[in-house]
Scaffold this motif. Structure first.
Motif, PDB file in Angstrom:
ATOM      1  N   GLN A 104       0.814  -1.229   0.000  1.00 24.61           N
ATOM      2  CA  GLN A 104       0.000   0.000   0.000  1.00 24.61           C
ATOM      3  C   GLN A 104       0.843   1.273   0.000  1.00 24.61           C
ATOM      4  O   GLN A 104       0.313   2.365  -0.224  1.00 24.61           O
ATOM      5  N   ASP A 105       2.118   1.156   0.274  1.00 24.82           N
ATOM      6  CA  ASP A 105       2.994   2.318   0.478  1.00 24.82           C
ATOM      7  C   ASP A 105       3.103   3.163  -0.800  1.00 24.82           C
ATOM      8  O   ASP A 105       3.230   2.640  -1.900  1.00 24.82           O
ATOM      9  N   ARG A 106       3.075   4.493  -0.623  1.00 23.63           N
ATOM     10  CA  ARG A 106       3.094   5.417  -1.778  1.00 23.63           C
ATOM     11  C   ARG A 106       4.303   6.350  -1.781  1.00 23.63           C
ATOM     12  O   ARG A 106       4.317   7.344  -2.513  1.00 23.63           O
ATOM     13  N   ARG A 107       5.336   6.051  -1.009  1.00 24.72           N
ATOM     14  CA  ARG A 107       6.468   6.983  -0.867  1.00 24.72           C
ATOM     15  C   ARG A 107       7.223   7.216  -2.181  1.00 24.72           C
ATOM     16  O   ARG A 107       7.929   8.202  -2.313  1.00 24.72           O
ATOM     17  N   THR A 108       7.092   6.287  -3.123  1.00 31.46           N
ATOM     18  CA  THR A 108       7.852   6.417  -4.375  1.00 31.46           C
ATOM     19  C   THR A 108       7.004   7.013  -5.501  1.00 31.46           C
ATOM     20  O   THR A 108       7.352   6.868  -6.678  1.00 31.46           O
ATOM     21  N   ALA A 109       5.911   7.688  -5.154  1.00 30.85           N
ATOM     22  CA  ALA A 109       5.012   8.243  -6.186  1.00 30.85           C
ATOM     23  C   ALA A 109       5.739   9.220  -7.106  1.00 30.85           C
ATOM     24  O   ALA A 109       5.589   9.152  -8.337  1.00 30.85           O
ATOM     25  N   ASP A 110       6.532  10.133  -6.544  1.00 31.60           N
ATOM     26  CA  ASP A 110       7.239  11.122  -7.368  1.00 31.60           C
ATOM     27  C   ASP A 110       8.273  10.440  -8.264  1.00 31.60           C
ATOM     28  O   ASP A 110       8.445  10.808  -9.430  1.00 31.60           O
ATOM     29  N   TYR A 111       8.959   9.464  -7.704  1.00 27.70           N
ATOM     30  CA  TYR A 111       9.958   8.711  -8.479  1.00 27.70           C
ATOM     31  C   TYR A 111       9.297   8.026  -9.678  1.00 27.70           C
ATOM     32  O   TYR A 111       9.800   8.100 -10.810  1.00 27.70           O
ATOM     33  N   CYS A 112       8.162   7.372  -9.431  1.00 26.31           N
ATOM     34  CA  CYS A 112       7.453   6.690 -10.519  1.00 26.31           C
ATOM     35  C   CYS A 112       6.926   7.682 -11.550  1.00 26.31           C
ATOM     36  O   CYS A 112       6.936   7.402 -12.760  1.00 26.31           O
ATOM     37  N   GLN A 113       6.496   8.850 -11.071  1.00 24.67           N
ATOM     38  CA  GLN A 113       6.007   9.873 -11.987  1.00 24.67           C
ATOM     39  C   GLN A 113       7.124  10.324 -12.933  1.00 24.67           C
ATOM     40  O   GLN A 113       6.897  10.568 -14.128  1.00 24.67           O
ATOM     41  N   GLY A 114       8.322  10.382 -12.409  1.00 27.43           N
ATOM     42  CA  GLY A 114       9.464  10.796 -13.221  1.00 27.43           C
ATOM     43  C   GLY A 114       9.879   9.783 -14.278  1.00 27.43           C
ATOM     44  O   GLY A 114      10.647  10.103 -15.180  1.00 27.43           O
ATOM     45  N   LEU A 115       9.358   8.561 -14.152  1.00 24.37           N
ATOM     46  CA  LEU A 115       9.688   7.507 -15.117  1.00 24.37           C
ATOM     47  C   LEU A 115       8.568   7.239 -16.116  1.00 24.37           C
ATOM     48  O   LEU A 115       8.646   6.266 -16.886  1.00 24.37           O
ATOM     49  N   GLN A 116       7.538   8.086 -16.116  1.00 27.25           N
ATOM     50  CA  GLN A 116       6.344   7.786 -16.920  1.00 27.25           C
ATOM     51  C   GLN A 116       6.626   7.672 -18.424  1.00 27.25           C
ATOM     52  O   GLN A 116       5.868   7.025 -19.140  1.00 27.25           O
ATOM     53  N   MET A 121       6.721   0.773 -22.213  1.00 25.07           N
ATOM     54  CA  MET A 121       7.634  -0.367 -22.213  1.00 25.07           C
ATOM     55  C   MET A 121       7.389  -1.259 -20.999  1.00 25.07           C
ATOM     56  O   MET A 121       7.327  -2.491 -21.104  1.00 25.07           O
ATOM     57  N   VAL A 122       7.229  -0.637 -19.838  1.00 21.97           N
ATOM     58  CA  VAL A 122       6.982  -1.391 -18.606  1.00 21.97           C
ATOM     59  C   VAL A 122       5.685  -2.178 -18.721  1.00 21.97           C
ATOM     60  O   VAL A 122       5.616  -3.364 -18.369  1.00 21.97           O
ATOM     61  N   ARG A 123       4.652  -1.540 -19.244  1.00 25.49           N
ATOM     62  CA  ARG A 123       3.346  -2.205 -19.384  1.00 25.49           C
ATOM     63  C   ARG A 123       3.436  -3.388 -20.340  1.00 25.49           C
ATOM     64  O   ARG A 123       2.890  -4.454 -20.079  1.00 25.49           O
ATOM     65  N   GLN A 124       4.163  -3.210 -21.443  1.00 26.04           N
ATOM     66  CA  GLN A 124       4.272  -4.276 -22.442  1.00 26.04           C
ATOM     67  C   GLN A 124       5.034  -5.483 -21.898  1.00 26.04           C
ATOM     68  O   GLN A 124       4.683  -6.635 -22.161  1.00 26.04           O
ATOM     69  N   GLU A 129       1.089  -1.294 -14.421  1.00 27.41           N
ATOM     70  CA  GLU A 129       1.222   0.156 -14.488  1.00 27.41           C
ATOM     71  C   GLU A 129       2.483   0.580 -13.737  1.00 27.41           C
ATOM     72  O   GLU A 129       2.850  -0.033 -12.724  1.00 27.41           O
ATOM     73  N   LEU A 130       3.140   1.624 -14.205  1.00 27.38           N
ATOM     74  CA  LEU A 130       4.337   2.113 -13.528  1.00 27.38           C
ATOM     75  C   LEU A 130       3.896   2.899 -12.293  1.00 27.38           C
ATOM     76  O   LEU A 130       3.639   4.093 -12.355  1.00 27.38           O
ATOM     77  N   ASP A 131       3.795   2.181 -11.174  1.00 27.73           N
ATOM     78  CA  ASP A 131       3.141   2.709  -9.968  1.00 27.73           C
ATOM     79  C   ASP A 131       3.902   2.258  -8.719  1.00 27.73           C
ATOM     80  O   ASP A 131       4.546   1.203  -8.734  1.00 27.73           O
ATOM     81  N   PRO A 132       3.821   3.049  -7.623  1.00 28.12           N
ATOM     82  CA  PRO A 132       4.497   2.675  -6.373  1.00 28.12           C
ATOM     83  C   PRO A 132       4.018   1.352  -5.777  1.00 28.12           C
ATOM     84  O   PRO A 132       4.700   0.774  -4.918  1.00 28.12           O
ATOM     85  N   TYR A 133       2.843   0.881  -6.181  1.00 30.81           N
ATOM     86  CA  TYR A 133       2.249  -0.362  -5.694  1.00 30.81           C
ATOM     87  C   TYR A 133       3.221  -1.542  -5.777  1.00 30.81           C
ATOM     88  O   TYR A 133       3.273  -2.393  -4.890  1.00 30.81           O
ATOM     89  N   PHE A 134       4.006  -1.599  -6.832  1.00 37.21           N
ATOM     90  CA  PHE A 134       4.814  -2.781  -7.117  1.00 37.21           C
ATOM     91  C   PHE A 134       6.197  -2.679  -6.476  1.00 37.21           C
ATOM     92  O   PHE A 134       6.601  -1.630  -5.994  1.00 37.21           O
ATOM     93  N   ASP A 198      14.143  -9.269 -16.268  1.00 36.79           N
ATOM     94  CA  ASP A 198      14.379  -8.548 -17.515  1.00 36.79           C
ATOM     95  C   ASP A 198      15.519  -7.533 -17.357  1.00 36.79           C
ATOM     96  O   ASP A 198      15.470  -6.662 -16.478  1.00 36.79           O
ATOM     97  N   THR A 199      16.527  -7.644 -18.208  1.00 33.03           N
ATOM     98  CA  THR A 199      17.718  -6.783 -18.121  1.00 33.03           C
ATOM     99  C   THR A 199      17.364  -5.306 -18.258  1.00 33.03           C
ATOM    100  O   THR A 199      17.875  -4.459 -17.508  1.00 33.03           O
ATOM    101  N   GLU A 200      16.487  -4.968 -19.194  1.00 31.68           N
ATOM    102  CA  GLU A 200      16.121  -3.564 -19.416  1.00 31.68           C
ATOM    103  C   GLU A 200      15.395  -2.978 -18.204  1.00 31.68           C
ATOM    104  O   GLU A 200      15.627  -1.819 -17.823  1.00 31.68           O
ATOM    105  N   LEU A 201      14.551  -3.769 -17.569  1.00 28.45           N
ATOM    106  CA  LEU A 201      13.834  -3.306 -16.376  1.00 28.45           C
ATOM    107  C   LEU A 201      14.788  -3.146 -15.194  1.00 28.45           C
ATOM    108  O   LEU A 201      14.689  -2.183 -14.427  1.00 28.45           O
ATOM    109  N   LEU A 202      15.718  -4.083 -15.048  1.00 32.73           N
ATOM    110  CA  LEU A 202      16.714  -3.977 -13.981  1.00 32.73           C
ATOM    111  C   LEU A 202      17.559  -2.718 -14.154  1.00 32.73           C
ATOM    112  O   LEU A 202      17.889  -2.037 -13.180  1.00 32.73           O
ATOM    113  N   GLN A 203      17.879  -2.386 -15.397  1.00 31.23           N
ATOM    114  CA  GLN A 203      18.642  -1.168 -15.668  1.00 31.23           C
ATOM    115  C   GLN A 203      17.822   0.072 -15.383  1.00 31.23           C
ATOM    116  O   GLN A 203      18.333   1.057 -14.835  1.00 31.23           O
ATOM    117  N   LEU A 204      16.543   0.040 -15.749  1.00 32.03           N
ATOM    118  CA  LEU A 204      15.670   1.192 -15.523  1.00 32.03           C
ATOM    119  C   LEU A 204      15.605   1.550 -14.043  1.00 32.03           C
ATOM    120  O   LEU A 204      15.697   2.729 -13.668  1.00 32.03           O
TER     121      LEU A 204
END
Length: 491
Positions: A104-116, A121-124, A129-134, A198-204
């Motif tokens: 439930q934690d939302r502390r990374t909301a700004d960080y995720c917003q910066g990666l929108q 790519m993340v969704r595919q 969704e690129l969200d703090p949930y995960f 996934d290598t690309e996600l780990l790099q992101l």
């Protein structure tokens, strides 16, 4: 001769439970221990992973004592767990290095917003969704902000896991660092086509591969419990996320079957078979399970706050003493009096995905009382379910009925209101603890009790049926009021 049973561990956000199930699905023993969350800052939700571990040990030992008294033989265990919650620990010492960051934690909301810009790519790749949930952004935050984590990484001694993985590591005495595809698919680091990190996600997210667990099937050989915990080396036969486990427990193991679980949050899963379906309506595509080499997928709609809002009524407002009181309070009113709660206490999930919005209570008058608040809490969960099912239908799903489970479904008024507002037949199983049951069934496949995942659908319990009885005009009016309330929050 002792009767063989499977031990199911269901580690949730609000409690840890252990249950014993027979081959025909009978629940023969259970134990439960409540857990609390901590909220150190606005939008932050944490738990103590050490206390989670101790609670699991305690409930397992409790039911194993019951097993001995009942002459039951535990042949192995399966684990279902709260998903996405992120734990980091030291490989050599086993010490937890930071508070567990809860889903439930939302502390990374700004960080995720910066990666929108990377969201498509993340969704595919992940179906998410690129969200703090995960888990991914939670891991990144811990790597950047916890000194002990940084030191362990520098010493090549850092391990990451969701709760299933952490419990497995502890149960096996540090011998097995693994997870299953259903839990891995909730980290935002797994490619759901290849079922590998996934290598690309780990790099992101700048996350090192070496801290991640091995990804195995949901029913698999996960090693054995260290003898020091329970006096026997019990084989660990299954790991699965709690919502996917609940789907199996409900018999939703074929394409088109739908279940919704009402616990701390609400999670509706629609089985889509062997092909991942990337949603056009901002629902999640997730791994349902991998069994005997075959992976099934699901469309999922998440509601962050369901039973958590009932707990808010009890703990923060003092309006009720126990959750069951909401049924009589809601039923005492002829209608909702125009009172709507939009429970965006930690933002809104599917299909809105707005982490920036706050909860809102509207339509109050001097005639509004605690019954109106209790009813508004229950109705909000129903209306959000309607949002999810409408999104599924827009993605092409055909929905004929809804199977429900979780703590909230003990409330008959809530179940009937679900049927009325959704205009669907709602089925409630006699055993509401379907996550634990699903984990037991999955372990049963691995143990050879059942020939396949499809075979587990035959081991189902009786259901209570709720049929829609609300006039169409009344339903439309209620949903119009909900849409208006949500729009005010979103604007």
């Amino acid at each position: 001769m002792p009767q063989p049973v499977i031990l199911a561990i269901d580690q949730g956000t609000s409690s840890s439970r252990a249950m014993l199930f027979s081959r025909d699905g009978e629940l023969l023993a259970q134990a439960q221990q409540e857990l609390s969350c901590h909220f150190p800052q606005s939008g932050w939700v944490e738990q103590d992973a050490e206390l989670i571990w101790l609670s699991v040990l305690a409930v397992c030992r409790d039911v194993l004592q019951q097993a001995a008294a009942l002459q039951l033989e535990v042949i192995g265990l399966g684990i279902s767990n709260q998903r996405e919650t992120t734990v980091l620990w030291h490989k050599q010492s086993g010490v937890v290095l930071a508070p567990a960051i809860v889903w439930q934690d939302r502390r990374t909301a700004d960080y995720c917003q910066g990666l929108q810009m990377h969201a498509p790519m993340v969704r595919q790749k992940t179906g998410l969704e690129l969200d703090p949930y995960f888990s991914a952004s939670k891991i990144r935050w811990l790597l950047e902000n916890e000194q002990q984590v940084q030191q362990a990484l520098a010493d090549n001694q850092l391990a990451f896991g969701t709760i299933d993985c952490f419990l497995l590591w502890r149960l096996t005495g540090g011998k097995v660092h693994a997870t299953d595809t259903s839990n891995a698919s909730r980290t935002m680091l797994l490619n759901i086509q290849s079922l590998s990190w996934d290598t690309e996600l780990l790099q992101l997210f700048d996350i090192p591969l070496e801290i991640l667990p091995q990804v195995k099937q949901s029913a698999d050989d996960f090693g054995c419990c260290d003898k020091k915990w329970f006096g026997a080396e019990l084989p660990i036969l299954a790991l699965i996320g709690d919502q996917q486990a609940a789907a199996i427990g409900q018999g939703c193991v074929s394409s088109g079957s739908l279940k919704s679980t009402y616990g701390t949050g609400c999670f509706a899963l629609l089985n889509t078979g062997c092909q991942p379906l990337i949603s056009e309506q901002r629902l999640l595509c997730t791994v349902a399970s991998t069994v005997q080499g075959q992976t099934q997928y699901a469309l999922e709609g998440a509601i962050f706050v369901a039973g958590a809002a009932v707990k808010w009524l009890r703990d923060q407002l003092g309006i009720i003493v126990c959750a069951s009181e909401t049924e009589a309070l809601a039923a005492s009113l002829p209608d909702n009096g125009g009172v709507y709660l939009v429970p965006a206490f930690t933002g809104l999930a599917a299909p809105y995905w707005r982490s920036d919005v706050k909860a809102s209570l509207s339509g109050l008058s001097l005639g509004s009382g605690k019954a109106h608040l209790a009813r508004a809490v229950l109705e909000a969960v129903v209306y959000q379910t309607s949002d999810l099912l409408q999104a599924m239908q827009a993605d092409g799903a055909s929905i004929s009925q809804l199977q429900i489970d979780g703590g909230m479904v003990a409330n008959n008024w809530f179940c009937q209101h679900l049927a009325d507002v959704l205009n669907l037949t709602v089925l409630r199983p006699a055993v509401a603890e379907t996550s634990a049951f699903g984990a037991a069934l999955l372990a049963g496949v691995q143990a050879g009790w059942y020939s396949s995942l499809a075979d587990t659908a035959q081991v189902q319990c009786k259901v209570t049926r709720f049929s829609p009885a609300m006039p169409a005009a009344e339903r439309a009016l209620l949903l119009e009021g909900w849409r208006h309330a949500v729009q005010k929050v979103l604007s």
